[in-house]
Design a protein around this motif. Structure first.
Motif, PDB file in Angstrom:
ATOM      1  N   PRO A 267      -3.344  11.070  -2.533  1.00  0.00           N
ATOM      2  CA  PRO A 267      -3.665  12.469  -2.835  1.00  0.00           C
ATOM      3  C   PRO A 267      -2.464  13.399  -2.673  1.00  0.00           C
ATOM      4  O   PRO A 267      -2.314  14.357  -3.432  1.00  0.00           O
ATOM      5  N   ALA A 268      -1.611  13.142  -1.658  1.00  0.00           N
ATOM      6  CA  ALA A 268      -0.428  13.986  -1.472  1.00  0.00           C
ATOM      7  C   ALA A 268       0.484  13.914  -2.684  1.00  0.00           C
ATOM      8  O   ALA A 268       0.994  14.941  -3.169  1.00  0.00           O
ATOM      9  N   ALA A 269       0.708  12.699  -3.194  1.00  0.00           N
ATOM     10  CA  ALA A 269       1.551  12.543  -4.378  1.00  0.00           C
ATOM     11  C   ALA A 269       0.916  13.234  -5.587  1.00  0.00           C
ATOM     12  O   ALA A 269       1.604  13.933  -6.355  1.00  0.00           O
ATOM     13  N   GLY A 270      -0.394  13.058  -5.772  1.00  0.00           N
ATOM     14  CA  GLY A 270      -1.064  13.680  -6.904  1.00  0.00           C
ATOM     15  C   GLY A 270      -1.040  15.192  -6.829  1.00  0.00           C
ATOM     16  O   GLY A 270      -0.771  15.873  -7.839  1.00  0.00           O
ATOM     17  N   CYS A 271      -1.297  15.765  -5.657  1.00  0.00           N
ATOM     18  CA  CYS A 271      -1.309  17.218  -5.506  1.00  0.00           C
ATOM     19  C   CYS A 271       0.087  17.809  -5.695  1.00  0.00           C
ATOM     20  O   CYS A 271       0.246  18.865  -6.328  1.00  0.00           O
TER      21      CYS A 271
ATOM     22  N   GLY B  42      -0.145   5.357  -8.178  1.00  0.00           N
ATOM     23  CA  GLY B  42      -1.495   5.533  -8.697  1.00  0.00           C
ATOM     24  C   GLY B  42      -2.003   6.947  -8.532  1.00  0.00           C
ATOM     25  O   GLY B  42      -2.716   7.464  -9.408  1.00  0.00           O
ATOM     26  N   GLY B  43      -1.640   7.595  -7.409  1.00  0.00           N
ATOM     27  CA  GLY B  43      -2.066   8.973  -7.207  1.00  0.00           C
ATOM     28  C   GLY B  43      -1.552   9.907  -8.290  1.00  0.00           C
ATOM     29  O   GLY B  43      -2.271  10.798  -8.766  1.00  0.00           O
ATOM     30  N   VAL B  44      -0.305   9.707  -8.712  1.00  0.00           N
ATOM     31  CA  VAL B  44       0.276  10.528  -9.775  1.00  0.00           C
ATOM     32  C   VAL B  44      -0.390  10.218 -11.115  1.00  0.00           C
ATOM     33  O   VAL B  44      -0.680  11.123 -11.914  1.00  0.00           O
TER      34      VAL B  44
ATOM     35  N   ALA C  34       0.828  -1.207   0.000  1.00  0.00           N
ATOM     36  CA  ALA C  34       0.000   0.000   0.000  1.00  0.00           C
ATOM     37  C   ALA C  34       0.861   1.255   0.000  1.00  0.00           C
ATOM     38  O   ALA C  34       0.541   2.243  -0.670  1.00  0.00           O
ATOM     39  N   ALA C  35       1.965   1.234   0.751  1.00  0.00           N
ATOM     40  CA  ALA C  35       2.829   2.415   0.852  1.00  0.00           C
ATOM     41  C   ALA C  35       3.545   2.722  -0.454  1.00  0.00           C
ATOM     42  O   ALA C  35       3.711   3.894  -0.822  1.00  0.00           O
TER      43      ALA C  35
ATOM     44  N   ALA D 170       7.187  13.506  -7.043  1.00  0.00           N
ATOM     45  CA  ALA D 170       5.919  13.430  -6.319  1.00  0.00           C
ATOM     46  C   ALA D 170       5.657  12.011  -5.820  1.00  0.00           C
ATOM     47  O   ALA D 170       5.160  11.817  -4.699  1.00  0.00           O
ATOM     48  N   THR D 171       6.008  11.017  -6.633  1.00  0.00           N
ATOM     49  CA  THR D 171       5.838   9.627  -6.206  1.00  0.00           C
ATOM     50  C   THR D 171       6.710   9.314  -4.998  1.00  0.00           C
ATOM     51  O   THR D 171       6.257   8.703  -4.016  1.00  0.00           O
ATOM     52  N   GLY D 172       7.977   9.727  -5.057  1.00  0.00           N
ATOM     53  CA  GLY D 172       8.868   9.515  -3.922  1.00  0.00           C
ATOM     54  C   GLY D 172       8.374  10.204  -2.667  1.00  0.00           C
ATOM     55  O   GLY D 172       8.425   9.642  -1.564  1.00  0.00           O
TER      56      GLY D 172
END
Length: 430
Positions: A398-402, A341-343, A334-335, A372-374
């Motif tokens: 969401p954090a990675a996507g934003c 996927g968010g990106v 999950a981590a 952003a993925t990292g």
């Protein structure tokens, strides 16, 4: 379909044109067969022991719904454009930037191959009362499970359809023989447990988050994005969730999963045969998933090489017991997978909102997406460490996507997030 196009369809190195797609039935059966896995029974049983029966039932239901929404967003994009998971990654991260998340996802799905090989070896050892070294058993089972993929006897996810009647019969026998006699007391056990509820949701989510992120390898055969979402619903809500619940109820009845196979009667031998078939088809799908991803990242490598390498990696992971702990393994999945996927979701629905995958990245590496993925993975690790009760994917993805949208907005060209001209033949895929 000529052999050249058939080979490309299987390897995932090119989009599947609309006339060659199969519609809803094949992807739905492929997803359902893949997700009706014995691993879900094990995860459900583990959650009941860690959370208590009612919390475990809520956790697997919520975790699966979050997984469905997450995977459906990726499925719609991949299914509409006929793209394998690696082609989706290339569209987001760039041709060479996609190698990093692709390799990560390929290794993680190979870990599931290792998980099922280990479980099969463990069950066989218990049934046959073998007390020797498990190295030989793991190697033998791993090679046997992998051979159809390596020599290409199995064609993609066709084999997973076998698991549907197999695991349906397994569930019916367990339900009638083990659960019905104890039905009145199934919910009488402890309500809570030592594991935080949010962590339990993450474990249920993590069970199929890697394949959900790589869902393009299945739903690229759909004709529309809506069909891809429907196929994903079949896989998670109608197939995986019931087997997670079955695992919870088995544990609530006071039965260890291993005890289902060690009674020594005809019924236990039948259950053993059904689970071996199920694990074999799941291993087949995992290796196919990994092989398509590695082949997409390195298209010049022969299939025998990428499938053989994935098999060796899976056997190695099984031998070093890296996937034995269900909680740690699923939380790791999950981590790592959810920020990727968010990106992808942010790129498709915000950056590409009007053009879809008709335009490719100008730069070979999208540094904004990788950064952003990292960062999303770091957020997931911090959440797990500092607040174990939080539902981590709801924060890390969401954090990675934003962050990706922020970075691509302030320095799109410098970080390689710019889109180029429309790809040739894109109209035929839309």
């Amino acid at each position: 379909m000529n052999l050249h196009h058939e080979s490309n369809d299987r390897s995932g190195t090119k989009p599947i044109p609309l006339p060659r797609r199969r519609g809803l039935i094949f992807p739905a059966f492929a997803w359902s067969g893949f997700s009706s896995a014995f691993a879900s029974v094990i995860v459900g049983s583990h959650l009941q022991a860690s959370l208590g029966t009612l919390d475990a039932l809520f956790a697997v239901t919520l975790g699966n719904w979050i997984l469905f929404i997450y995977s459906a967003a990726i499925s719609f994009a991949a299914g509409r454009w006929g793209l394998s998971s690696q082609l989706v990654l290339e569209g987001v991260f760039g041709r060479w930037g996609a190698v990093i998340p692709g390799a990560l996802l390929g290794m993680l799905v190979t870990g599931w191959f290792a998980f099922h090989v280990t479980i099969t070896a463990t069950i066989l050892a218990a049934v046959l009362h073998l007390h020797g070294d498990s190295i030989l058993a793991i190697c033998a089972i791993g090679i046997l499970f992998a051979l159809p993929v390596i020599v290409r006897i199995s064609h993609g996810f066709n084999m997973t359809a076998i698991a549907i009647p197999t695991m349906t019969l397994f569930a019916a026998i367990v339900f009638a023989h083990q659960l019905v006699p104890k039905w009145a007391v199934l919910l009488d056990g402890p309500i809570g447990g030592m594991l935080p509820f949010g962590a339990g949701v993450c474990i249920a989510f993590g069970t199929f988050v890697v394949s959900g992120t790589m869902t393009g390898d299945i739903v690229r055969f759909c004709r529309t994005g809506n069909e891809a979402v429907q196929a994903t619903a079949f896989g998670f809500l109608l197939t995986n969730l019931p087997f997670l619940i079955l695992g919870v109820l088995v544990a609530a009845s006071g039965i260890q999963v291993i005890d289902l196979f060690t009674a020594g009667n005809a019924l236990s031998w039948l259950l053993l045969a059904l689970v071996i078939v199920s694990n074999w088809t799941t291993c087949d799908a995992c290796l196919t998933n990994a092989g398509v991803t590695f082949k997409g990242a390195f298209p010049t490598l022969p299939w025998l090489g990428v499938a053989g390498a994935a098999t060796l990696l899976g056997i190695f992971l099984a031998l070093i017991h890296s996937v034995d702990d269900v909680s740690r393994w699923t939380l790791l999945l999950a981590a790592i997978a959810s920020p990727i996927g968010g990106v992808i979701i942010a790129d498709y629905y915000v950056v590409r909102v009007r053009v879809g995958f008709s335009r490719s990245r100008v730069a070979p590496v999208n540094l904004a997406a990788l950064a952003a993925t990292g960062a999303g993975m770091l957020v997931a690790a911090l959440c797990h460490r500092l607040t174990p009760g939080v539902i981590t994917p709801l924060i890390s993805a969401p954090a990675a996507g934003c962050l990706y949208l922020f970075l691509s907005g302030i320095a799109s060209q410098r970080l390689g997030a710019d889109l180029g001209a429309q790809s040739a033949g894109a109209e035929a895929l839309d």
